[in-house]
Each structure stands twice: as C-alpha cells, then as structure tokens.
Scaffold this motif. Structure first.
Motif, PDB file in Angstrom:
ATOM      1  N   THR A 362     -33.030 -37.044 -65.443  1.00  0.00           N
ATOM      2  CA  THR A 362     -31.565 -36.991 -65.502  1.00  0.00           C
ATOM      3  C   THR A 362     -31.071 -35.631 -65.978  1.00  0.00           C
ATOM      4  OG1 THR A 362     -31.521 -39.368 -65.980  1.00  0.00           O
ATOM      5  CG2 THR A 362     -29.513 -38.125 -66.463  1.00  0.00           C
ATOM      6  N   TYR A 363     -31.851 -35.008 -66.863  1.00  0.00           N
ATOM      7  CA  TYR A 363     -31.490 -33.698 -67.417  1.00  0.00           C
ATOM      8  C   TYR A 363     -32.627 -32.714 -67.118  1.00  0.00           C
ATOM      9  CZ  TYR A 363     -28.301 -36.743 -69.999  1.00  0.00           C
ATOM     10  OH  TYR A 363     -27.358 -37.681 -70.348  1.00  0.00           O
ATOM     11  N   PRO A 364     -32.701 -32.189 -65.888  1.00  0.00           N
ATOM     12  CA  PRO A 364     -33.859 -31.385 -65.451  1.00  0.00           C
ATOM     13  C   PRO A 364     -34.134 -30.156 -66.306  1.00  0.00           C
ATOM     14  CG  PRO A 364     -32.481 -31.999 -63.576  1.00  0.00           C
ATOM     15  CD  PRO A 364     -31.723 -32.374 -64.803  1.00  0.00           C
ATOM     16  N   ALA A 365     -33.122 -29.647 -66.988  1.00  0.00           N
ATOM     17  CA  ALA A 365     -33.344 -28.456 -67.815  1.00  0.00           C
ATOM     18  C   ALA A 365     -34.347 -28.729 -68.927  1.00  0.00           C
ATOM     19  CB  ALA A 365     -32.020 -27.978 -68.411  1.00  0.00           C
ATOM     20  N   LEU A 366     -34.534 -29.988 -69.276  1.00  0.00           N
ATOM     21  CA  LEU A 366     -35.492 -30.328 -70.337  1.00  0.00           C
ATOM     22  C   LEU A 366     -36.926 -30.007 -69.936  1.00  0.00           C
ATOM     23  CD1 LEU A 366     -34.106 -33.748 -71.677  1.00  0.00           C
ATOM     24  CD2 LEU A 366     -33.820 -31.464 -72.654  1.00  0.00           C
ATOM     25  N   LEU A 367     -37.193 -29.958 -68.638  1.00  0.00           N
ATOM     26  CA  LEU A 367     -38.562 -29.649 -68.188  1.00  0.00           C
ATOM     27  C   LEU A 367     -39.042 -28.324 -68.747  1.00  0.00           C
ATOM     28  CD1 LEU A 367     -39.126 -30.557 -64.426  1.00  0.00           C
ATOM     29  CD2 LEU A 367     -40.596 -31.132 -66.367  1.00  0.00           C
ATOM     30  N   GLN A 368     -38.148 -27.351 -68.842  1.00  0.00           N
ATOM     31  CA  GLN A 368     -38.531 -26.029 -69.333  1.00  0.00           C
ATOM     32  C   GLN A 368     -38.842 -26.050 -70.824  1.00  0.00           C
ATOM     33  OE1 GLN A 368     -39.059 -23.671 -67.142  1.00  0.00           O
ATOM     34  NE2 GLN A 368     -38.291 -24.968 -65.476  1.00  0.00           N
ATOM     35  N   LYS A 369     -38.451 -27.113 -71.524  1.00  0.00           N
ATOM     36  CA  LYS A 369     -38.687 -27.197 -72.961  1.00  0.00           C
ATOM     37  C   LYS A 369     -39.946 -27.995 -73.308  1.00  0.00           C
ATOM     38  CE  LYS A 369     -33.800 -26.674 -74.087  1.00  0.00           C
ATOM     39  NZ  LYS A 369     -32.670 -27.092 -74.964  1.00  0.00           N
ATOM     40  N   VAL A 370     -40.555 -28.607 -72.313  1.00  0.00           N
ATOM     41  CA  VAL A 370     -41.779 -29.368 -72.572  1.00  0.00           C
ATOM     42  C   VAL A 370     -42.888 -28.396 -72.972  1.00  0.00           C
ATOM     43  CG1 VAL A 370     -43.534 -30.871 -71.564  1.00  0.00           C
ATOM     44  CG2 VAL A 370     -41.126 -31.182 -70.945  1.00  0.00           C
ATOM     45  N   PRO A 371     -43.595 -28.655 -74.078  1.00  0.00           N
ATOM     46  CA  PRO A 371     -44.665 -27.731 -74.508  1.00  0.00           C
ATOM     47  C   PRO A 371     -45.715 -27.525 -73.420  1.00  0.00           C
ATOM     48  CG  PRO A 371     -44.177 -29.321 -76.233  1.00  0.00           C
ATOM     49  CD  PRO A 371     -43.410 -29.768 -75.023  1.00  0.00           C
ATOM     50  N   LYS A 372     -46.186 -26.307 -73.274  1.00  0.00           N
ATOM     51  CA  LYS A 372     -47.211 -26.008 -72.285  1.00  0.00           C
ATOM     52  C   LYS A 372     -48.444 -26.882 -72.519  1.00  0.00           C
ATOM     53  CE  LYS A 372     -44.604 -22.790 -70.586  1.00  0.00           C
ATOM     54  NZ  LYS A 372     -43.769 -23.120 -69.414  1.00  0.00           N
ATOM     55  N   LEU A 407     -45.128 -24.906 -64.088  1.00  0.00           N
ATOM     56  CA  LEU A 407     -44.678 -25.321 -65.415  1.00  0.00           C
ATOM     57  C   LEU A 407     -45.784 -25.269 -66.464  1.00  0.00           C
ATOM     58  CD1 LEU A 407     -42.605 -28.387 -64.195  1.00  0.00           C
ATOM     59  CD2 LEU A 407     -41.663 -26.228 -65.053  1.00  0.00           C
ATOM     60  N   GLN A 408     -47.030 -25.020 -66.008  1.00  0.00           N
ATOM     61  CA  GLN A 408     -48.195 -25.027 -66.901  1.00  0.00           C
ATOM     62  C   GLN A 408     -48.307 -26.358 -67.640  1.00  0.00           C
ATOM     63  OE1 GLN A 408     -50.825 -22.327 -67.453  1.00  0.00           O
ATOM     64  NE2 GLN A 408     -50.032 -22.488 -65.358  1.00  0.00           N
ATOM     65  N   LEU A 409     -48.251 -27.426 -66.839  1.00  0.00           N
ATOM     66  CA  LEU A 409     -48.361 -28.786 -67.348  1.00  0.00           C
ATOM     67  C   LEU A 409     -49.446 -29.533 -66.571  1.00  0.00           C
ATOM     68  CD1 LEU A 409     -44.568 -29.721 -67.498  1.00  0.00           C
ATOM     69  CD2 LEU A 409     -45.998 -29.007 -69.422  1.00  0.00           C
ATOM     70  N   TYR A 410     -49.984 -30.573 -67.199  1.00  0.00           N
ATOM     71  CA  TYR A 410     -50.858 -31.516 -66.506  1.00  0.00           C
ATOM     72  C   TYR A 410     -49.979 -32.659 -66.020  1.00  0.00           C
ATOM     73  CZ  TYR A 410     -54.780 -28.947 -68.442  1.00  0.00           C
ATOM     74  OH  TYR A 410     -55.666 -27.954 -68.753  1.00  0.00           O
ATOM     75  N   ILE A 411     -49.923 -32.838 -64.713  1.00  0.00           N
ATOM     76  CA  ILE A 411     -49.047 -33.861 -64.144  1.00  0.00           C
ATOM     77  C   ILE A 411     -49.902 -34.874 -63.392  1.00  0.00           C
ATOM     78  CG2 ILE A 411     -47.019 -34.337 -62.741  1.00  0.00           C
ATOM     79  CD1 ILE A 411     -46.276 -31.383 -62.986  1.00  0.00           C
ATOM     80  N   LEU A 412     -49.782 -36.099 -63.821  1.00  0.00           N
ATOM     81  CA  LEU A 412     -50.562 -37.205 -63.272  1.00  0.00           C
ATOM     82  C   LEU A 412     -49.643 -38.020 -62.368  1.00  0.00           C
ATOM     83  CD1 LEU A 412     -52.575 -39.614 -65.565  1.00  0.00           C
ATOM     84  CD2 LEU A 412     -50.897 -40.507 -63.975  1.00  0.00           C
TER      85      LEU A 412
END
Length: 509
Positions: A362-372, A407-412
């Motif tokens: 709902t708030y896509p800008a939060l993706l950039q705040k997720v810890p690497k 995003l340097q995230l692990y996405i399952l």
C-alpha cells in the motif's frame, strides 16, 4: 542441483559424447532405455501402446523406446509426425532399424485428419518435440498436439523429455501443448517444469539419470538451482555439547491483532520448535493471555494502550538478534506508521511476511527502508501488490530476480516450487512440500522458522534456503502421517523434530 537451459543441456550432451567418450546414438539409447525401464515398471505388456514421434532427436528417443518395448512383448504402434522435412542422423538411423524389423507398425501423419483412433485404455507416448523447441507450434501440427491432449481423460499420456509444445526457457502459456499425465525428463529439471503455468501440461514429473558427464555439470555455471538434501547438509549446524540458550539467539516476533492471534501463536511455536534460544512476542493487549497460556516458553510484551492492534513504536531491545513481523498484525494506518518507524530503526536483516507486506504494498516507498538482506515471503498476490502484475510466470520469475538484486533483499515467492531470489542473482527452487500445506497458517509457521534461523546465526541466504526446505520437509512428514487433506499448520510444527533427526549425523532415521 543445477538447472540448465536448453542450450546448456545440448552442451552437456556434446561434452559427454566427446569426453566419456560415447556416441550420440548410444546416448540416445541410454535415454530411451531409462524411459522404457520406467514404463515397464508401471504398465503391463498387454496395454495398447501408441508412440507419436517427431523428426528430431526426441522422435529418435521414441523410436528406440518402441524397439526396446517390442523386444519385451509390448503391443506397440508408432506414428511418425512429419513436422519437418529435416531429420537428425540418429533419429534417421533408428527409423531405418525399426522399419527393417517392424515395417507394419510404422504409420505416418501428414495432416490432422491422419490422427488415429485409439484402443480403449491406451498408453500414449509423446515424443514429437523435446527440449530444443524455441517458438510456439502452429499449423496442423498444433492440431495434432491438441488431439493428443484431448485423450487425457480416457488414456494415459506420457511425455518424453518435455510435453510437446512446452518451451524449456520461455513461456508457453498461450501455446498449443500436450497435457501429459507423466513427464519423463533427463538428468536435470528445466525451468518450465517449476512454474505454475505448466503444471497441467507436465503432470507428475520424473527425472531419469542418463550419465551425463559430471565434469561439465561441475564446471558450468547457472543462476538457477534446486535445493536438495545434499545442499541442506552443508548448511545445517548441529548443536555443540556446551551450548546454552544464549548460543541460539533471542528473536522478537511482532504478530497478532484482534481475531488474528492464531497467527502469532503459530509463528511463535514454529520459531521455538526450529531452535531459537529465546523468544519474545510483541502483541496487542487482547493477546497477552492467549500467548501466556498457549506459548509458555515465550516471553510476551503487550501494548499498554492498544487493546486490539499493534503499534510497536517503543524502543527495541538491542539483544534481539532477529525481528520477524507481519503475521496477523492488520493493516490499519497506525500500524503502517509503526512499521515505518520500525524499518527506520532496525539495521539488521528482518523477516517480513503477511500484513507487513500488505502494508508495504500500500505504501511502496517503505520498500526502500527495509534493511538490506532482509527476508520477504510473499505469496503470488502479495508479490503482485508489491511489484506489479506480469503477463506470465517467466516474466514474474524475471521480475523476482530483478527486484532481489535491485533492493538487495531475499525474496521468496511461495508456490508448489517456491522460488527464492537472492541479492547475488542466484535463484533457488524448493521441491519439498505438498498441497496439504495450502491452508491458512502455513505461512505463519514459515515466518517463525525463518526468524528462528536468523536469530540463531545462520546467514540470511542459509536461513531462507534451509528454512523453506525445512518447512516443506516437515509438511511432507506430517502429510505422510495424517494425509494432505487432514494436514494442519500445527502438524508442520510438530514434525520439525523428525526432520532435524534425519539431518543429525548421529541420529538419522
């Protein structure tokens, strides 16, 4: 286990022929013998058997299968589909051999109206196109594939290497394809087998070894991998004798809201059963008694003012080695604001699931705040809300990998073959698990497992690969005991111990 492209599989064949050495004809004989052995083990010799062969090497496999089964007394009819004016040398040699020995069993299809009428209860072998197909089939040959697929309710269809019409490395979503009951493929999984769009075409998959050269397999790189038990044994860390509860980390699970406390309970029990040393739950005030009575091994922090939801805006204990957030927390505005503050405060990798992902969607800008290096665990609809819609499963897989790197995230991405995209570009597919796990609460169990493994000191990559495999394996143990239909999320949790016993070098069962 590596997943190779169609081009790499052709290279593996060529390398094996050059370095074993073995002739291409003998390699075809190996592949066909593996298929014939599988068929003999499951179907009686008096079963009417129709083999549809193309003009390439897949057709050559079919011709050799026919010859080998004829030697075993099977009732075989061969239909050659003239889909091309060209033919491979090995296929041509096997056609000549079969024509010399059994000319009356060879029939030819030049148009759709040549398609035969089959005896009742027949076994149909599809050997028209193999791995090398790179574009949709059209014309009258597409009609032949449709005619074969129309048989699926009355006859058993077995595809050799690939169901004809399915492309190994690209989407066949809207293409004409054979719908097989079984697919017999060689040595490696193909990407097409692992994506939902081909489930009804591939049917039950069997990978048959044919002795491709191990040096080629070892030295050839690919971003795609199957998680197997050999890989898991290199990740799993058995406990040492002088360990104590502090050795295995302190996890925080932020979960639950009014009417959804079950999600918090399931995640907590899974976290503990997966081996975390200490666990604290942050829940709304309405969940305090529930947690204290159902998960006595966990500590509980309840909201002072909020009766029904979580705002979790207080300072975080630096002792927490990992934070898992999302199961059942709801998506109200105050919770979304609290999640934003949490993401800004936490620097270590987290586990985000369920409503945490819905809030981010709902708030896509939060993706950039997720810890690497955090772990995100969306199901397909949550993935779409996070990253947008795609036209087919191959496009979605590409988007999955792109976002993990970006995003340097692990996405399952959850599914029958759950895909795990890593920041380094690698993608892992998990083959454990079963349809009985497709029930509410199973994802909360996974969140608890992943949070537990991260808190214990597993790296993010090790935690997500091990955790997904562990979750699926426990589900398989539970289904074997209780059935898929009767499987509950609690049964997955209760079966985790059996999987750990299997992995233990001293206590294997």
């Amino acid at each position: 286990m590596k997943i190779f492209s169609a081009a790499q599989i052709r290279e593996a064949d060529a390398y094996t022929i050059a370095h074993e050495p073995v002739s291409s004809a003998m390699l075809m004989e190996r592949a066909a013998a593996a298929c014939a052995g599988w068929l003999r083990a499951r179907f009686m010799a008096d079963t009417p058997l129709y083999i549809f062969c193309g003009k390439g090497n897949n057709g050559g496999d079919g011709l050799v299968i026919a010859r080998l089964l004829l030697l075993r007394g099977y009732n075989v009819e061969v239909y050659v589909v003239h889909n091309s004016d060209k033919t491979s040398a090995d296929r041509a040699a096997n056609y000549t051999l079969l024509e010399k020995e059994h000319p009356h069993l060879l029939h030819h299809i030049h148009a759709r109206h040549d398609f035969p009428t089959l005896a009742p209860g027949a076994l149909v072998i599809d050997a028209i196109f193999g791995t090398g197909l790179s574009r949709p089939v059209d014309g009258w040959v597409a009609g032949i594939l449709h005619s074969i697929s129309e048989l699926k309710d009355r006859h058993t269809i077995v595809a050799i290497d690939m169901p004809s019409g399915v492309m190994a490395d690209g989407s066949s979503l809207h293409a004409p394809c054979v719908h097989a009951r079984y697919t017999l493929s060689f040595e490696f999984y193909k990407l097409a087998f692992l994506l939902p769009e081909n489930a009804e075409r591939v049917g039950e998959l069997h990978i048959l070894p044919i002795g491709l050269h191990p040096t080629y397999i070892a030295q050839t790189t690919t971003p795609y991998h199957i998680i197997d038990e050999q890989t898991i044994r290199t990740i799993y860390q058995p406990r040492k004798p002088f360990s104590h509860k502090g050795t295995f980390g302190h996890a925080l699970l932020i979960a639950g809201s009014f009417g959804k406390m079950g999600a918090a309970v399931l995640a907590a029990k899974a976290c503990l059963r997966a081996g975390v040393g200490l666990l604290t739950l942050h829940v709304p005030r309405c969940g305090y008694e529930i947690i204290q009575s159902t998960v006595p091994a966990a500590m509980c922090v309840a909201e002072v003012e909020e009766q029904y939801s979580i705002h979790f805006h207080e300072g975080l204990n630096p002792a927490y080695k990992c934070i898992g957030v999302g199961p059942g927390i709801g998506t109200e505005t105050a919770t979304a604001r609290s999640l934003e503050r949490l993401l800004e405060a936490v620097k270590a990798p987290m586990v985000l699931d369920a409503d945490a992902l819905n809030i981010i969607g709902t708030y896509p800008a939060l993706l950039q705040k997720v810890p690497k290096n955090s772990l995100l665990t969306p199901h397909p609809k949550e993935f779409e809300r996070l990253f947008g819609a795609t036209s087919d499963d191959f496009e979605r897989l590409s988007l999955l990998g792109k976002k993990a790197v970006e995003l340097q995230l692990y996405i399952l991405l959850k599914g029958r073959y759950t895909a795990i995209a890593c920041p380094d570009g690698a993608v892992y597919f998990n083959t454990t698990g079963n349809p009985g796990m497709a029930t509410g609460g199973s994802g909360d169990v996974l969140t608890g497992i992943l949070t537990s493994l991260l808190a214990q000191g597993y790296s993010p990559k090790a935690a997500i690969v091990f955790g997904v495999w562990l979750h699926g394996s426990a589900g398989d143990q539970a289904a074997a005991r209780l059935s898929e239909e009767a499987l509950l999320p609690e049964d997955i949790i209760d079966s985790l111990g059996q999987v750990f016993i299997r992995l233990s070098p001293d206590k294997r069962i």
